[in-house]
Design an enzyme around this catalytic site. Structure first.
Site, PDB file in Angstrom:
ATOM      1  N   GLU A   1       5.846   6.504   7.636  1.00 14.68           N
ATOM      2  CA  GLU A   1       4.859   6.244   6.574  1.00 14.68           C
ATOM      3  C   GLU A   1       5.632   6.769   5.242  1.00 14.68           C
ATOM      4  O   GLU A   1       5.376   6.189   4.187  1.00 14.68           O
ATOM      5  CB  GLU A   1       3.728   6.808   6.791  1.00 14.68           C
ATOM      6  CG  GLU A   1       2.815   6.057   7.917  1.00 14.68           C
ATOM      7  CD  GLU A   1       2.576   4.663   7.640  1.00 14.68           C
ATOM      8  OE1 GLU A   1       2.731   4.565   6.375  1.00 14.68           O
ATOM      9  OE2 GLU A   1       2.321   4.064   8.699  1.00 14.68           O
TER      10      GLU A   1
ATOM     11  N   TYR B   1      -3.542   6.610   0.965  1.00 13.82           N
ATOM     12  CA  TYR B   1      -2.897   5.765   1.872  1.00 13.82           C
ATOM     13  C   TYR B   1      -2.524   6.378   3.118  1.00 13.82           C
ATOM     14  O   TYR B   1      -2.763   6.111   4.434  1.00 13.82           O
ATOM     15  CB  TYR B   1      -2.291   4.715   1.386  1.00 13.82           C
ATOM     16  CG  TYR B   1      -1.264   4.097   2.500  1.00 13.82           C
ATOM     17  CD1 TYR B   1      -1.994   3.163   3.173  1.00 13.82           C
ATOM     18  CD2 TYR B   1      -0.062   4.285   2.835  1.00 13.82           C
ATOM     19  CE1 TYR B   1      -1.111   2.534   4.349  1.00 13.82           C
ATOM     20  CE2 TYR B   1       0.850   3.864   3.856  1.00 13.82           C
ATOM     21  CZ  TYR B   1       0.081   2.796   4.435  1.00 13.82           C
ATOM     22  OH  TYR B   1       0.703   2.510   5.758  1.00 13.82           O
TER      23      TYR B   1
ATOM     24  N   ASP C   1      -3.745  -0.303   1.879  1.00 11.84           N
ATOM     25  CA  ASP C   1      -2.542  -0.508   1.152  1.00 11.84           C
ATOM     26  C   ASP C   1      -2.702  -1.622   0.547  1.00 11.84           C
ATOM     27  O   ASP C   1      -3.155  -2.503   0.531  1.00 11.84           O
ATOM     28  CB  ASP C   1      -1.257  -0.446   2.196  1.00 11.84           C
ATOM     29  CG  ASP C   1      -1.181  -1.716   2.914  1.00 11.84           C
ATOM     30  OD1 ASP C   1      -2.272  -2.317   3.318  1.00 11.84           O
ATOM     31  OD2 ASP C   1       0.198  -2.220   3.065  1.00 11.84           O
TER      32      ASP C   1
END
Length: 322
Positions: A52, A135, A153
Site C-alpha cells: 500500500e 485510504y 481510492d
DNA sequence: CAGTCGTGGCA
DNA sequence: TTGCCAAGACT
C-alpha cells in the site's frame, strides 16, 4: 411529496441498481483479477502494508519487483526497523516520492514500539502510523484484516463517478458526497472482495484515459455511457516537472542512492562534474545547472532534502541517513 | 485547502 | 514529441 415515502439522495442508486453493480463487478473480478503477490492468501499484513505504501501514486508494474526484494530482505516490521532509514531509501530505488520509504521505516518502528511488532488491524490504530492516511488505513484494515471498511481510492472514485453519478471524472478532491456514496454502495458481506473488485475495475477497464467500455461488466447500466459519455467538468491540473525543485531533488537523491561514500556538496550543487566509474555517465546535476537551475534553487533543494530527513551531512559531504 | 512531493510509460 | 497520470499523505 408525502413524508411517509422513503426518500433517497439523488446520487445514491436504488437497491436494484446496487444489487446489479455488486453482481456484475464481483463476477467480473472473479474472472479478471490480476494475481498480485500481496493478494495471495498467505501474504502477511506487513506485506499488504508495504504494498500500500509503494502503490501510493506508483503503478503496479513498477512496484512488483521492488516489493519482492523488500519482503525478502525485511519480512517483518522489526527487520526493517532494525536498519537505518537510508537502507530503506536505497531499497526504494526509483519508485518515486522517497519520503514514503522514510515514513514506512518510521511506521515499522512505531509498530515495534507500540504494537509488539504486529501490524495493527483497526482503522484508528493504523491512522496513527506515519504515512497512513484515510485510504491506506481503510485498505490495510480491509485487505489484511477483512474489516468492513469503505475503501475509496482514485480508481473507485472514478468508477463511482461514471457508473453512478454520470460524470467523466470525479471531483478534484475527495468530497463528503463521494464518501457517502461509497458507503451506501458497500455490500453487507464480502466487503474485502468488493473493495478490491471496484478498484481493479477502475485500474483495468474504467481507466482515466481511453476506458474500455466494451469490456465493462456494468456498461448496460452505466450513467456516464447513458448520458453519452460527456466530457469532464473541469480541466485536470497538470503536474509541472521541468524546472521544479522536485526535479532537482530527484536528481540529487539518485546520486545519493548510488554513492557508497558521502557525496561532496559541490557535486550535489552541480558545480563540479561527477562521473560514475561504473557506467561512465555524468550525473545530471551539472546538466540541470546548465539547463537553468540556479545556485539558489540547488541550495534550496539540498536544504530541503536535509530538512526532510532524506539526507544527512557527513563530514564535508552528504549521504543517505545512516 | 491548494501546494508540494518522484518517476517512468504510454496515448 | 509532450502531456497526462498512477492503490496519497501531509501541511
Amino acid at each position: 411529496m408525502p413524508n411517509h415515502m422513503i426518500t433517497r439522495a439523488k446520487s445514491v442508486p436504488a437497491p436494484s441498481q446496487t444489487r446489479y453493480l455488486h453482481e456484475q463487478i464481483t463476477s467480473w473480478f472473479a474472472d479478471n483479477a490480476r494475481e498480485l503477490p500481496w493478494r495471495a492468501p498467505r501474504c502477511s499484513p506487513w506485506g499488504i502494508m508495504v504494498s500500500e505504501f509503494m502503490l501510493q501514486q506508483t503503478p503496479v508494474v513498477r512496484v512488483l519487483p521492488v516489493w519482492e526484494q523488500w519482503m525478502q530482505r525485511w519480512p517483518t516490521p522489526a527487520a526493517l526497523a532494525a536498519e537505518p532509514s537510508g537502507e530503506a531509501l536505497r531499497a526504494w530505488g526509483r519508485l518515486g516520492y522517497p519520503r514514503r520509504a522514510l515514513r514506512l521505516h518510521s511506521a515499522a518502528a512505531a509498530i515495534v514500539g507500540r504494537h509488539g511488532g504486529q501490524v495493527p488491524g483497526t482503522r484508528e490504530e493504523l491512522l496513527q502510523l506515519p504515512g497512513v492516511g484515510t485510504y491506506t488505513a481503510a485498505a490495510i484494515a480491509s485487505f489484511a484484516f477483512e474489516r468492513p471498511e469503505t475503501v475509496v481510492d482514485t480508481n473507485i472514485r472514478r468508477v463511482h463517478a461514471r457508473a453512478v453519478t454520470g460524470h467523466a471524472l470525479p471531483a478534484p478532491s475527495l468530497t463528503s458526497a463521494e464518501m457517502k456514496l461509497a458507503a451506501a454502495l458497500m455490500p453487507r458481506q464480502e466487503t474485502k472482495a468488493w473493495n478490491a473488485a471496484v478498484m481493479e475495475l477502475g485500474a483495468l477497464v474504467c481507466t482515466a484515459r481511453s476506458p474500455k467500455c466494451g469490456a465493462c461488466p456494468v456498461r448496460e447500466r452505466c450513467a456516464w455511457v447513458a448520458a453519452g459519455q460527456p466530457e469532464p467538468h473541469y480541466v485536470p491540473k497538470g503536474q509541472a516537472w521541468a524546472g521544479t525543485d522536485r526535479q532537482v531533488r530527484g536528481a540529487m537523491m539518485a546520486v545519493l542512492r548510488e554513492a557508497e561514500t558521502p557525496v561532496l556538496r559541490e557535486v550535489l550543487l552541480g558545480t563540479v562534474d561527477l562521473v560514475d566509474h561504473g557506467t561512465g555517465h555524468a550525473v545530471p546535476l551539472t546538466k540541470l545547472r546548465s539547463l537553468g537551475a540556479s545556485d539558489e534553487q540547488l541550495a534550496r533543494s539540498l536544504d530541503g532534502l536535509l530538512a526532510d530527513g532524506l539526507a544527512e551531512t557527513a563530514g564535508s559531504g552528504v549521504r543517505l541517513p545512516n
